[in-house]
Design a protein around this motif. Structure first.
Motif, short mmCIF file in Angstrom:
data_model
loop_
_atom_site.label_atom_id
_atom_site.label_comp_id
_atom_site.label_asym_id
_atom_site.label_seq_id
_atom_site.Cartn_x
_atom_site.Cartn_y
_atom_site.Cartn_z
N TRP A 11 0.74 -1.23 -0.02
CA TRP A 11 0.14 0.19 -0.05
C TRP A 11 0.97 1.27 -0.02
N ASN A 12 0.43 2.42 -0.85
CA ASN A 12 1.34 3.60 -1.02
C ASN A 12 0.39 4.55 -0.89
N PHE A 13 0.52 5.48 -0.24
CA PHE A 13 -0.37 6.72 -0.36
C PHE A 13 0.34 7.55 -0.97
N LEU A 14 -0.21 7.99 -2.46
CA LEU A 14 0.65 8.90 -3.11
C LEU A 14 0.36 10.37 -2.85
N PRO A 15 1.42 10.96 -3.53
CA PRO A 15 1.29 12.64 -3.44
C PRO A 15 -0.12 12.95 -3.96
N GLY A 16 -0.56 12.60 -5.13
CA GLY A 16 -1.81 13.03 -5.41
C GLY A 16 -3.01 12.79 -4.41
N GLY A 17 -2.77 11.64 -3.62
CA GLY A 17 -3.81 11.40 -2.43
C GLY A 17 -3.57 12.62 -1.61
N ILE A 18 -2.47 12.75 -1.03
CA ILE A 18 -2.05 13.70 -0.11
C ILE A 18 -2.72 15.03 -0.53
N ASP A 19 -2.21 15.67 -1.80
CA ASP A 19 -2.94 16.70 -2.30
C ASP A 19 -4.33 16.81 -2.24
N GLN A 78 -4.37 15.91 7.97
CA GLN A 78 -3.38 15.00 8.61
C GLN A 78 -4.43 13.91 9.47
N THR A 79 -5.21 14.28 10.06
CA THR A 79 -6.17 13.44 10.91
C THR A 79 -6.88 12.22 9.89
N GLU A 80 -7.18 12.77 8.87
CA GLU A 80 -7.98 11.84 8.04
C GLU A 80 -6.92 10.84 7.07
N ILE A 81 -5.49 11.44 7.01
CA ILE A 81 -4.52 10.58 6.13
C ILE A 81 -4.16 9.50 7.36
N ASP A 82 -3.99 9.82 8.58
CA ASP A 82 -3.66 8.85 9.67
C ASP A 82 -4.66 7.91 9.83
N ILE A 83 -6.07 8.13 9.72
CA ILE A 83 -7.03 7.31 9.59
C ILE A 83 -6.89 6.02 8.50
N ARG A 84 -6.55 6.59 7.45
CA ARG A 84 -6.26 5.76 6.18
C ARG A 84 -5.24 4.76 6.28
N SER A 85 -4.00 5.66 7.07
CA SER A 85 -2.80 4.82 7.30
C SER A 85 -3.11 3.82 8.29
N ARG A 86 -3.70 4.00 9.27
CA ARG A 86 -3.88 3.02 10.42
C ARG A 86 -4.72 1.67 9.88
N ALA A 87 -5.97 2.15 8.95
CA ALA A 87 -6.72 1.08 8.35
C ALA A 87 -5.79 0.00 7.57
N ALA A 88 -4.96 0.65 6.77
CA ALA A 88 -3.90 -0.14 5.83
C ALA A 88 -3.06 -0.94 6.78
N LEU A 89 -2.49 -0.34 7.69
CA LEU A 89 -1.51 -1.05 8.81
C LEU A 89 -2.34 -2.21 9.40
N ASP A 90 -3.50 -2.04 9.75
CA ASP A 90 -4.28 -3.23 10.44
C ASP A 90 -4.87 -4.00 9.24
#
Length: 156
Positions: free
Chosen positions: A108-116, A127-139
């Protein structure tokens, strides 16, 4: 710092890489193993190759939403990957033959286009929303791999 890229592997015992690839590249089965993506369907009748698109329906306790993804890699026995939205996130599976089976890696790779996109959509809450997606992927990745392993081994 939030993880924006993550991968994990599992050895699928007694299954050839082609058999594992047949399962993970059949996006219509995604709901069998994904903790969030409950259903996927091809947007073209002959979907499956690079450039094909599919829609996925995602469900969490808070919301339900759909995304359109484009197949980025479709090499039988080696790799199946897709990009969500307009280069927001890249998901994929790679396969390697091992003694008695196959090693399946999900990435899984959150791309720069997604961050933008998240910054334009969520502003100060990005950042909160990015963190939520990151935790979901890690889990979700280890849970997904365990489910795929069980499915492939039960079908072998």
């Amino acid at each position: 710092m939030t993880a924006l890229e993550f991968s994990e592997s599992v050895v699928v015992v007694a299954a050839a890489v082609d058999d594992v690839y047949a399962v993970v590249s059949d996006i219509t089965r995604t709901g069998e193993w994904s903790p969030i993506c409950q259903e996927c369907w091809w947007n073209e009748a002959d979907g499956g190759g690079v450039g094909s698109t599919f829609t996925g329906r995602n469900v969490t306790a808070d919301r339900t939403w759909e995304t359109v993804s484009t197949v980025a890699a479709a090499e039988p026995g080696r790799e199946f990957a897709w990009v969500v939205g307009d280069n927001f996130v890249r998901w994929g599976y790679t396969l390697d033959a091992t003694d008695g089976g196959a090693r399946l890696t999900e990435s899984w790779n959150f791309l720069p286009g997604g961050i933008d996109f998240f910054h334009s959509k969520f502003g100060d809450d990005a950042q909160t929303e990015i963190d939520i997606r990151s935790r979901a992927a890690l889990d979700g990745i280890p849970r997904t791999l365990a489910a795929i392993k069980g499915i492939v081994e039960s079908e072998a």
